[in-house]
Design an enzyme around this catalytic site. Structure first.
Site, short mmCIF file in Angstrom:
data_model
loop_
_atom_site.label_atom_id
_atom_site.label_comp_id
_atom_site.label_asym_id
_atom_site.label_seq_id
_atom_site.Cartn_x
_atom_site.Cartn_y
_atom_site.Cartn_z
CB THR A 36 87.18 18.27 46.74
OG1 THR A 36 88.43 17.69 47.13
CG2 THR A 36 86.43 18.72 47.96
CG ASP A 83 85.37 13.73 49.66
OD1 ASP A 83 85.28 12.51 49.88
OD2 ASP A 83 86.42 14.37 49.75
CD GLU A 122 78.94 19.57 40.76
OE1 GLU A 122 77.95 18.84 40.88
OE2 GLU A 122 78.88 20.79 40.75
NE ARG A 147 115.46 14.38 27.14
CZ ARG A 147 116.72 14.07 27.46
NH1 ARG A 147 117.44 13.32 26.65
NH2 ARG A 147 117.24 14.49 28.58
CB SER A 178 79.56 15.49 51.19
OG SER A 178 80.75 15.72 50.46
N GLY A 210 81.72 29.67 43.11
CA GLY A 210 82.17 30.40 41.94
C GLY A 210 81.24 31.56 41.65
CB THR A 265 79.17 23.85 49.41
OG1 THR A 265 79.03 22.86 48.40
CG2 THR A 265 80.21 23.40 50.42
N GLY A 287 112.80 17.26 34.00
CA GLY A 287 112.77 18.70 34.26
C GLY A 287 111.86 19.43 33.30
#
Length: 704
Positions: free
Chosen positions: A448, A452, A450, A337, A170, A203, A164, A427
């Site tokens: 996004t 978009d 590999e 809950r 892309s 990376g 990239t 919460g």
């Protein structure tokens, strides 16, 4: 998409799955066999998936640590990677001669499960072994594999995957980096000619990488032969300083995945030996002569990129796994809950006893099952190609199309699901310890990288529309064929005014149970889902047909007019693929009770898919207004039927508390609720409970 035991062709809407006997919906007392369901969901590689699950559960040192700095997270993730090498399961895809196992599909099964430990660990593993090392494996010659793979496999050479660019994400074919061959030295000169050609988001590039597989335009003897991949050292492994001509920057803090050291790279006259052009699909001789076994530059480019499709396949699986984790946590919490009492002195209701809560979670659980079974088929297709058993151009094209459509839609689904789960837990869902916010932040980029998602859907849709167009062109070659097309379109206009007639189903809009029961007919569900896909593809194909004879400017204009529906047709196809995969999977379950529960889930998936697109069905006359209302009413009834089975369904995924690691899902909420209920029972029994003002006023009014 088909299993590997059959010829693989991209399915059309008219190619229905073989009719299967429909299992009855869960009767009173019918239950799913959870152990049998778990075994079924382990898929084709049960031992490998179970081994990966055990690895995550039994090694807390691999689990994500919340609240640490980016720098700490990066070093922890690198240390975790070194641990993974010792377990060797990450090396399954590599050749046996180098210490691997030649197991393409089984390798991805294990890789996908790492998301339960830490998405940063999963993706950094993907960078090292699924991209950097995989580029050497799939684009290199045997000699290059033997020379370069060992270091990539055992992590002595951490590597980046430099495809990239800042200016071309892309659109890989248009990247600006060049590799110009110098016959005098038998080297390529690697250059970044302008700022927009910097390699970006890589990376391992910011800190840990000492080499990279770099994609550049190969130029030799004055001819640009398009994008090729080169093995390029980028740092001195002793000092970790950039080598001469290599530069870069740290991408620094990101919205998620901060255990990965993403960064930028650029090159100035970096000399790459001729033997480090990864040369499986293109070779340069000492004198600069270029040769390739693939004559077409376009086909060569797509073949090279197709060799790296495993990233999209694995992201589809990992996104589904992350969504399942979120759904398991949210469902277990909602089962315990309690909130609001229906009457004075009565127990408060659990969240799952509310229709709105069931609406929020249950359809997503059903969709997770549909996605799971479709992903299993995608893994089979991937393994058939990458094992070499059925590696043909047609199979690779099927794999590319399916992976693109499923990855795009599953990653969006995962993000939506994790957000819904977060909100459904109030919460508590916002606390980092319960993992929703962290998982969603880490999964955000899955939409996004590999590819978009919009671009991937366009890739898949072009194949689907192209196939339809070929059939149209073939039919149009004869007067009878063209007459059939015209007659079919005219007939369509008439029949669409009568709901479902085009699909061969005369479903009268009667009332009540009869109407609802027809919606549970598998042929009706598939007909509506397939009909929408087929209708969209036909509309786009006819809409874009004039572009074939138009000039480039007009052709782009026509494409732009149809692009939104083009992408929508690919998403519609993905829904159909999942419905088919779910239906085929149900037939393989021998236990009757489990089949009934799975059929219930399939119906929920099918009808919520139809409900999601009711506007299209109504606008195109595929369904009447009365039946549209019946769709929603039937879904609500099915969700209530699923309530007694939902914990079994979630437990079928096979996650232990070591995989979930969320305090709200470990049973402590039930302890708190039971304590509160016991307290109020004892208080009422003691006769010392204070009287509410409302009750006091009522008594006073009665006395008056």
């Amino acid at each position: 998409m088909t299993t590997t035991s059959e010829p693989v062709t991209t399915p059309t809407a008219t190619e229905a799955v073989a009719p299967q006997p429909e299992a009855p919906r869960p009767a009173s007392g019918a239950r799913a066999d959870v152990p049998a369901l778990r075994q079924m969901l382990l898929g084709r590689w049960p031992e490998e998936r179970s081994e990966a699950r055990r690895l995550v559960a039994q090694h807390p040192e691999l689990w994500k640590k919340e609240g640490i700095t980016k720098e700490e997270h990066r070093e922890i993730t690198l240390a975790q990677m070194k641990e993974l090498v010792t377990y060797r399961q990450v090396l399954r895809a590599f050749p046996e001669r180098l210490g691997g196992r030649d197991q393409a599909g089984a390798n991805l099964v294990g890789f996908e499960e790492l998301v339960a430990a830490d998405p940063s660990l999963q993706i950094k593993s993907g960078v090292q072994w699924g991209l950097f090392a995989a580029a050497i494996l799939h684009l290199g010659t045997p000699e290059q594999q033997d020379r370069l793979l060992p270091g990539a496999m055992d992590l002595t050479v951490p590597g980046a995957f430099a495809m990239t660019e800042t200016g071309h994400g892309s659109d890989v074919a248009s990247i600006g980096t060049t590799a110009t061959y110098d016959p005098e030295t038998e080297e390529f000169l690697l250059n970044t000619p302008f700022r927009g050609a910097w390699k970006q988001y890589l990376g391992n590039a910011a800190e840990h990488g000492v080499a990279a597989t770099v994609f550049a335009q190969l130029i030799t003897n004055g001819v640009d032969h398009g994008v090729h991949c080169f093995y390029v050292p980028i740092r001195d492994p002793r000092t970790m300083e950039f080598l001469p001509g290599v530069g870069g920057e740290d991408d620094d803090q990101k919205g998620g995945l901060n255990g990965i050291d993403n960064g930028k790279l650029h090159f100035t006259n970096v000399r790459v030996p001729r033997q480090d052009l990864l040369a499986r699909y293109g070779q340069v001789a000492a004198d600069g002569t270029y040769t390739s076994s693939i004559d077409s530059p376009g086909r060569r480019f797509f073949t090279m990129l197709g060799a790296l499709v495993q990233g999209r396949v694995s992201l589809d699986g990992a996104a589904i796994t992350a969504a399942k984790i979120g759904l398991a946590i949210a469902t277990k919490y909602a089962d315990q809950r309690r909130q609001f009492s229906p009457s004075a002195g009565a127990d408060e209701l659990t969240l799952l006893d509310y229709a709105t809560h069931r609406r929020r979670l249950f359809p997503k659980i059903a969709e997770a099952y549909a996605m799971h079974f479709a992903h299993d088929e995608l893994l089979d297709l991937f393994d058939a190609v990458f094992s070499g058993r059925e590696d043909t151009p047609a199979m690779r094209e099927d794999l590319e199309t399916t992976a693109a459509a499923l990855k795009a839609t599953s990653t969006w689904y995962s993000l939506d699901t994790l957000q819904e789960c977060r909100e459904a837990c109030g919460g508590a869902g916002f606390l980092s310890e319960n993992r929703f916010t962290s998982l969603r932040a880490d999964l955000d980029i899955y939409a996004t990288f590999e590819g978009d998602n919009h671009v991937l859907l366009q890739l898949a849709a072009k194949r689907l529309v192209g196939d339809y167009g070929k059939k149209l062109a073939q039919a149009a070659k004869t007067p009878a064929g063209m007459a059939g097309i015209v007659a079919g379109q005219a007939k369509d206009v008439v029949l669409h005014k009568i709901p479902l007639k085009r699909l061969g189903q005369s479903v009268a809009d009667g009332g009540g149970a009869r109407s609802a029961n027809r919606l549970l007919d598998a042929d009706v569900q598939r007909g509506l889902i397939a009909g929408r896909f087929e209708g969209m593809v036909a509309d786009v194909a006819m809409g874009m047909r004039p572009a074939l004879k138009a000039d480039s400017v007009k052709a782009q204009e026509i494409f732009d007019d149809n692009q939104v529906e083009l992408l929508g047709s690919a998403a519609a196809w993905a829904e159909l693929v999942r419905w088919d995969a779910f239906t085929k999977a149900i037939a393989t379950m021998p236990d009757a009770g489990t089949r009934q529960v799975l059929t219930l889930l399939r119906d929920i998936y099918g009808l919520t898919t139809i409900e999601r697109h009711l506007d299209w069905h109504l606008a195109n006359g595929r369904i009447s207004a009365g039946r549209a209302k019946a769709v929603t009413a039937t879904i609500d009834r099915l969700l209530k039927q699923l309530r007694p089975h939902v914990l079994d369904v979630v437990d079928g995924w096979g996650f232990s508390q070591e995989h979930l690691r969320a305090p709200i899902a470990d049973g402590s909420e039930k302890v708190r609720q039971d304590e509160a209920r016991a307290y109020y029972r004892e208080l009422r029994a003691s006769g010392t409970a204070p009287v509410s003002e409302k009750e006091l006023r009522k008594r006073q009014a009665e006395r008056a």
